[in-house]
Design a protein around this motif. Structure first.
Motif, PDB file in Angstrom:
ATOM      1  N   HIS A  23       0.836  -1.206   0.000  1.00  0.00           N
ATOM      2  CA  HIS A  23       0.000   0.000   0.000  1.00  0.00           C
ATOM      3  C   HIS A  23       0.874   1.261   0.000  1.00  0.00           C
ATOM      4  O   HIS A  23       0.570   2.230  -0.690  1.00  0.00           O
ATOM      5  CB  HIS A  23      -0.937  -0.009   1.209  1.00  0.00           C
ATOM      6  N   LYS A  24       1.951   1.219   0.746  1.00  0.00           N
ATOM      7  CA  LYS A  24       2.882   2.351   0.804  1.00  0.00           C
ATOM      8  C   LYS A  24       3.477   2.640  -0.580  1.00  0.00           C
ATOM      9  O   LYS A  24       3.603   3.791  -0.990  1.00  0.00           O
ATOM     10  CB  LYS A  24       3.989   2.018   1.808  1.00  0.00           C
ATOM     11  N   LEU A  25       3.815   1.585  -1.305  1.00  0.00           N
ATOM     12  CA  LEU A  25       4.467   1.739  -2.609  1.00  0.00           C
ATOM     13  C   LEU A  25       3.486   2.001  -3.750  1.00  0.00           C
ATOM     14  O   LEU A  25       3.807   2.726  -4.688  1.00  0.00           O
ATOM     15  CB  LEU A  25       5.303   0.502  -2.924  1.00  0.00           C
ATOM     16  N   PHE A  26       2.314   1.382  -3.693  1.00  0.00           N
ATOM     17  CA  PHE A  26       1.407   1.437  -4.844  1.00  0.00           C
ATOM     18  C   PHE A  26       0.074   2.116  -4.545  1.00  0.00           C
ATOM     19  O   PHE A  26      -0.737   2.316  -5.451  1.00  0.00           O
ATOM     20  CB  PHE A  26       1.180   0.021  -5.392  1.00  0.00           C
ATOM     21  N   GLY A  27      -0.162   2.457  -3.271  1.00  0.00           N
ATOM     22  CA  GLY A  27      -1.339   3.219  -2.889  1.00  0.00           C
ATOM     23  C   GLY A  27      -2.648   2.676  -3.409  1.00  0.00           C
ATOM     24  O   GLY A  27      -2.897   1.472  -3.375  1.00  0.00           O
ATOM     25  N   ASN A  28      -3.460   3.581  -3.927  1.00  0.00           N
ATOM     26  CA  ASN A  28      -4.793   3.216  -4.386  1.00  0.00           C
ATOM     27  C   ASN A  28      -4.798   2.471  -5.714  1.00  0.00           C
ATOM     28  O   ASN A  28      -5.866   2.105  -6.205  1.00  0.00           O
ATOM     29  CB  ASN A  28      -5.671   4.460  -4.464  1.00  0.00           C
ATOM     30  N   ALA A  29      -3.627   2.252  -6.301  1.00  0.00           N
ATOM     31  CA  ALA A  29      -3.562   1.432  -7.517  1.00  0.00           C
ATOM     32  C   ALA A  29      -3.950  -0.017  -7.199  1.00  0.00           C
ATOM     33  O   ALA A  29      -4.405  -0.752  -8.076  1.00  0.00           O
ATOM     34  CB  ALA A  29      -2.167   1.477  -8.135  1.00  0.00           C
ATOM     35  N   ILE A  30      -3.783  -0.408  -5.940  1.00  0.00           N
ATOM     36  CA  ILE A  30      -4.214  -1.742  -5.501  1.00  0.00           C
ATOM     37  C   ILE A  30      -5.607  -1.595  -4.909  1.00  0.00           C
ATOM     38  O   ILE A  30      -5.798  -0.914  -3.909  1.00  0.00           O
ATOM     39  CB  ILE A  30      -3.247  -2.343  -4.454  1.00  0.00           C
ATOM     40  N   LYS A  31      -6.568  -2.239  -5.530  1.00  0.00           N
ATOM     41  CA  LYS A  31      -7.974  -2.115  -5.113  1.00  0.00           C
ATOM     42  C   LYS A  31      -8.366  -3.114  -4.036  1.00  0.00           C
ATOM     43  O   LYS A  31      -9.327  -2.889  -3.306  1.00  0.00           O
ATOM     44  CB  LYS A  31      -8.906  -2.305  -6.323  1.00  0.00           C
ATOM     45  N   GLU A  32      -7.636  -4.244  -3.950  1.00  0.00           N
ATOM     46  CA  GLU A  32      -8.039  -5.290  -3.006  1.00  0.00           C
ATOM     47  C   GLU A  32      -6.849  -6.182  -2.673  1.00  0.00           C
ATOM     48  O   GLU A  32      -6.014  -6.457  -3.528  1.00  0.00           O
ATOM     49  CB  GLU A  32      -9.143  -6.147  -3.635  1.00  0.00           C
TER      50      GLU A  32
END
Length: 146
Positions: A66-75
């Motif tokens: 989450h720190k590296l890719f933030g909201n690009a990961i949805k789940e």
């Protein structure tokens, strides 16, 4: 490539930082906007039992992603099929509860992350052909980076 990092087992910040470094070192980028982690929950034992992956490691991995890719990961999906503890939903729930994974997923959900536990025993299998023949893999492998 292999990457190893040291962190205190009960220090989520250290674990997250260590895994962040590993992800950067491996130059990992998720191919999909959903991620599956299979942590090796083989028995309904407390988190400190060495037969399972401590939930802090998985929590640190999710926080690092989450720190590296933030909201690009949805789940984020924690997926497992541990034999006996996967045959019945109530056994799987016990596995998650005793191992600390239930409280860990709730903690991450309270931080606004979309995370769920999946019992692979009940996931649809899809055939995939590769150079050694055919494999039946859970359908989630088509929708999630793993």
């Amino acid at each position: 490539m292999i990457s190893i990092a040291k962190a205190e087992q009960n220090n989520i910040n250290e674990i997250t930082d260590a895994i962040t470094g590993i992800i950067k070192n491996l130059d990992f980028t998720p191919l999909k906007d959903r991620i599956m982690i299979k942590p090796n929950l083989v028995d309904a034992v407390p988190p400190d039992n060495p037969t399972i992956t401590h939930p802090n490691v998985v929590e640190g991995a999710i926080l690092a992603l989450h720190k590296l890719f933030g909201n690009a990961i949805k789940e984020y999906a924690i997926a497992e099929n541990s034999g006996y503890f996967s045959f019945k939903p109530e056994h799987f729930e016990r596995l998650l509860d005793v191992s600390g994974y239930k409280s860990m997923t709730e903690r991450l959900q309270n931080q606004g992350l979309k995370i769920k536990a999946i019992n692979l025993e009940f996931e649809e299998l899809v055939e995939h052909t590769w150079k050694h023949g055919t494999l039946k893999l859970p359908k989630i492998c088509e929708t999630h980076t793993y």
